[in-house]
Design a protein around this motif. Structure first.
Motif, PDB file in Angstrom:
ATOM      1  N   GLY A  25       0.780  -1.224   0.000  1.00 51.32           N
ATOM      2  CA  GLY A  25       0.000   0.000   0.000  1.00 51.32           C
ATOM      3  C   GLY A  25       0.817   1.281   0.000  1.00 51.32           C
ATOM      4  O   GLY A  25       1.986   1.305   0.373  1.00 51.32           O
ATOM      5  N   TYR A  26       0.169   2.343  -0.449  1.00 46.47           N
ATOM      6  CA  TYR A  26       0.764   3.673  -0.487  1.00 46.47           C
ATOM      7  C   TYR A  26      -0.110   4.563   0.395  1.00 46.47           C
ATOM      8  O   TYR A  26      -1.200   4.958  -0.007  1.00 46.47           O
ATOM      9  CB  TYR A  26       0.784   4.184  -1.929  1.00 46.47           C
ATOM     10  N   LYS A  55       8.082  -2.165   0.393  1.00 45.27           N
ATOM     11  CA  LYS A  55       6.760  -2.654   0.002  1.00 45.27           C
ATOM     12  C   LYS A  55       5.622  -1.758   0.457  1.00 45.27           C
ATOM     13  O   LYS A  55       4.486  -1.914   0.018  1.00 45.27           O
ATOM     14  CB  LYS A  55       6.545  -4.063   0.574  1.00 45.27           C
ATOM     15  N   LEU A  56       5.911  -0.821   1.368  1.00 43.35           N
ATOM     16  CA  LEU A  56       4.870   0.043   1.911  1.00 43.35           C
ATOM     17  C   LEU A  56       5.374   1.482   1.958  1.00 43.35           C
ATOM     18  O   LEU A  56       6.445   1.751   2.483  1.00 43.35           O
ATOM     19  CB  LEU A  56       4.456  -0.431   3.303  1.00 43.35           C
ATOM     20  N   VAL A  57       4.607   2.382   1.396  1.00 43.80           N
ATOM     21  CA  VAL A  57       4.980   3.794   1.346  1.00 43.80           C
ATOM     22  C   VAL A  57       4.114   4.598   2.308  1.00 43.80           C
ATOM     23  O   VAL A  57       2.911   4.368   2.395  1.00 43.80           O
ATOM     24  CB  VAL A  57       4.806   4.360  -0.088  1.00 43.80           C
ATOM     25  N   ILE A  58       4.743   5.511   3.051  1.00 44.76           N
ATOM     26  CA  ILE A  58       4.001   6.459   3.880  1.00 44.76           C
ATOM     27  C   ILE A  58       4.463   7.846   3.465  1.00 44.76           C
ATOM     28  O   ILE A  58       5.590   8.249   3.753  1.00 44.76           O
ATOM     29  CB  ILE A  58       4.257   6.257   5.388  1.00 44.76           C
ATOM     30  N   LYS A  59       3.623   8.572   2.773  1.00 49.06           N
ATOM     31  CA  LYS A  59       3.971   9.912   2.314  1.00 49.06           C
ATOM     32  C   LYS A  59       3.179  10.932   3.118  1.00 49.06           C
ATOM     33  O   LYS A  59       1.947  10.896   3.125  1.00 49.06           O
ATOM     34  CB  LYS A  59       3.661  10.087   0.828  1.00 49.06           C
ATOM     35  N   GLN A  81      -5.906   4.050  -7.719  1.00 50.07           N
ATOM     36  CA  GLN A  81      -6.269   2.654  -7.485  1.00 50.07           C
ATOM     37  C   GLN A  81      -5.514   2.029  -6.322  1.00 50.07           C
ATOM     38  O   GLN A  81      -5.937   1.017  -5.782  1.00 50.07           O
ATOM     39  CB  GLN A  81      -6.051   1.805  -8.756  1.00 50.07           C
ATOM     40  N   TYR A  82      -4.389   2.627  -5.910  1.00 49.91           N
ATOM     41  CA  TYR A  82      -3.663   2.015  -4.797  1.00 49.91           C
ATOM     42  C   TYR A  82      -3.241   2.994  -3.705  1.00 49.91           C
ATOM     43  O   TYR A  82      -2.660   2.589  -2.702  1.00 49.91           O
ATOM     44  CB  TYR A  82      -2.439   1.240  -5.313  1.00 49.91           C
ATOM     45  N   ARG A  83      -3.539   4.272  -3.858  1.00 46.77           N
ATOM     46  CA  ARG A  83      -3.230   5.206  -2.772  1.00 46.77           C
ATOM     47  C   ARG A  83      -4.314   5.119  -1.693  1.00 46.77           C
ATOM     48  O   ARG A  83      -5.506   5.081  -2.000  1.00 46.77           O
ATOM     49  CB  ARG A  83      -3.129   6.639  -3.295  1.00 46.77           C
ATOM     50  N   ILE A 209      -1.134  -0.405   9.637  1.00 46.30           N
ATOM     51  CA  ILE A 209       0.221  -0.538   9.096  1.00 46.30           C
ATOM     52  C   ILE A 209       0.967  -1.663   9.802  1.00 46.30           C
ATOM     53  O   ILE A 209       1.647  -2.482   9.168  1.00 46.30           O
ATOM     54  CB  ILE A 209       0.983   0.792   9.245  1.00 46.30           C
ATOM     55  N   ARG A 210       0.820  -1.741  11.111  1.00 49.31           N
ATOM     56  CA  ARG A 210       1.505  -2.787  11.871  1.00 49.31           C
ATOM     57  C   ARG A 210       0.987  -4.179  11.514  1.00 49.31           C
ATOM     58  O   ARG A 210       1.758  -5.142  11.434  1.00 49.31           O
ATOM     59  CB  ARG A 210       1.353  -2.528  13.373  1.00 49.31           C
TER      60      ARG A 210
END
Length: 217
Positions: A25-26, A55-59, A81-83, A209-210
């Motif tokens: 996920g983003y 594999k995981l984005v946190i912006k 579609q994936y944010r 997230i965890r």
């Protein structure tokens, strides 16, 4: 000019986008503060195993309170579609606090709100969320506790904030405390966020997230 694949064929924008999609996920986190939330969530991401970080984005993006929803929608348009869109903000002195939450949820944006402030969530790492209704008092009291627990002065811009919270506190307990406080508000008949104090929903984002990044036995 469009990029080409190994066979020399031009890639479409959709194909290039798919290659960048993180498996877990983003997370797009739009907040109205300049430091605290960014330091916390950057620290959370940095704490993940290296392979998980890829594999995981946190912006985290900052904007004004009145622009939270619009900014989040604008940034979610790209690769929608994936944010996974979130806004994170505090009750503090926000007059239309409840309305922002309602409008955000109506358009599919998750809301990690805190009442009275983000520090009430971080209090939970040390085992409690005290009944404080003023954000200034909450920040001051948390600063005293943070100094006592970590040996360091509290700074909203401290890049090691999250690291110290999990080293000197306990995240699983924080999630449990935050859940308990929120459920207690509901049992007391308080369903409007501005009336739910102390309370937070930031723990829902952290828990999600965890759950994604914790290795299964």
């Amino acid at each position: 000019m469009a990029r080409k694949d190994r066979m020399g064929n031009r890639k479409t924008r959709e194909q290039r986008s798919k290659r960048r999609v993180p498996e877990m996920g983003y997370y797009l986190v739009v907040t109205d503060t300049e430091a605290t939330e960014r330091c916390f969530f950057d620290g959370l991401h940095d704490s993940l195993p290296t392979d998980m970080q890829k594999k995981l984005v946190i912006k985290v993006v900052e904007t004004k309170t009145q622009n939270l929803i619009q900014k989040c929608l604008e940034m979610t348009v790209y690769d929608a579609q994936y944010r996974i869109p979130w806004i994170v903000f505090d009750r503090d002195q926000v007059m239309n606090f409840d309305q922002i939450i309602k409008e955000a949820e109506k358009v599919g944006i998750h809301v990690g709100w805190s009442n009275p402030c983000f520090e009430i969530w971080m209090f939970a790492y040390f085992g409690n969320m005290p009944a404080i209704h003023d954000s200034w008092v909450c920040c001051s009291k948390f600063g005293e506790l943070y100094k006592n627990k970590t040996g360091q002065s509290y700074s909203k811009a401290d890049p090691d904030m999250y690291k110290r919270l999990v080293e000197c506190g306990e995240e699983e307990n924080a999630l449990a405390v935050a859940t308990q406080k929120y459920q207690q508000c509901l049992r007391d008949g308080k369903t409007i966020p501005s009336e739910m104090c102390p309370a937070t929903r930031v723990h829902e984002l952290v828990r999600e997230i965890r759950r994604k990044t914790t290795p299964k036995d």
